[in-house]
Design an enzyme around this catalytic site. Sequence first.
Site, PDB file in Angstrom:
ATOM      1  N   HIS A  99      -6.954  -2.709 -12.593  1.00 52.44           N
ATOM      2  CA  HIS A  99      -6.840  -1.475 -13.449  1.00 52.44           C
ATOM      3  C   HIS A  99      -5.928  -0.363 -12.739  1.00 52.44           C
ATOM      4  O   HIS A  99      -6.390  -0.041 -11.499  1.00 52.44           O
ATOM      5  CB  HIS A  99      -8.111  -1.011 -14.105  1.00 52.44           C
ATOM      6  CG  HIS A  99      -9.291  -0.940 -12.923  1.00 52.44           C
ATOM      7  ND1 HIS A  99     -10.014  -2.178 -12.290  1.00 52.44           N
ATOM      8  CD2 HIS A  99      -9.674   0.367 -12.447  1.00 52.44           C
ATOM      9  CE1 HIS A  99     -10.737  -1.708 -11.537  1.00 52.44           C
ATOM     10  NE2 HIS A  99     -10.645  -0.231 -11.761  1.00 52.44           N
ATOM     11  N   HIS A 101      -6.022   3.696 -12.740  1.00 49.39           N
ATOM     12  CA  HIS A 101      -6.469   5.054 -13.234  1.00 49.39           C
ATOM     13  C   HIS A 101      -5.245   5.889 -13.406  1.00 49.39           C
ATOM     14  O   HIS A 101      -4.538   6.268 -12.691  1.00 49.39           O
ATOM     15  CB  HIS A 101      -7.486   5.663 -12.151  1.00 49.39           C
ATOM     16  CG  HIS A 101      -8.755   4.776 -12.049  1.00 49.39           C
ATOM     17  ND1 HIS A 101      -9.676   4.875 -12.607  1.00 49.39           N
ATOM     18  CD2 HIS A 101      -9.004   3.728 -11.032  1.00 49.39           C
ATOM     19  CE1 HIS A 101     -10.771   4.226 -12.330  1.00 49.39           C
ATOM     20  NE2 HIS A 101     -10.200   3.585 -11.308  1.00 49.39           N
TER      21      HIS A 101
END
Length: 137
Positions: A99, A101
């Site tokens: 992921h 951010h």
Amino acid sequence: MSDCIFCKIVAGEIPASKVYEDDQVLAFLDITQVTKGHTLVIPKKHYRNVLDMDAEAAGQVFAAVPAIARQLKEKLGASGLNIVNNNEEAAGQTVFHTHIHLLPRFDQNDGLDIQFTVNEPDFPALANLAQELYLGE
Ligand code: 5GP
Ligand code: ZN
């Protein structure tokens, strides 16, 4: 992966506040909202982190980043935006599904403090290290 929380979000088994989606990529608001609009951009396919990805898969995730970043900045009136990606526990990774951010920035007191240590440059050491690491063809 059956016990991965982000795979469950991709599968619709747990809810998420989605801000972007295409065939390969999903973006949704991080539950902790370190800054307003804090968003996670993930591949729909499970990869542990960037170290586990090939160029094509990584390219698909990063290709979605500029438009989402602009949307966050424009809609929220942010002054800037940090992009952070943690790989492995030593780097602060807590969810082991890749992921990115996206952290909209508003001012110095917006809740996020990223501080790099500033060292005096050692140019011979830099040259030696670059030679050791060089990946060119
Ligand atoms: P990491 O520390 O691995 O770089 O970041 C993991 C992030 O995932 C954290 O910022 C955390 O708040 C977020 N997160 C963990 N579980 C969930 C969840 O169920 N939903 C959402 N939207 N974010 C989550
Ligand atoms: Zn997963």
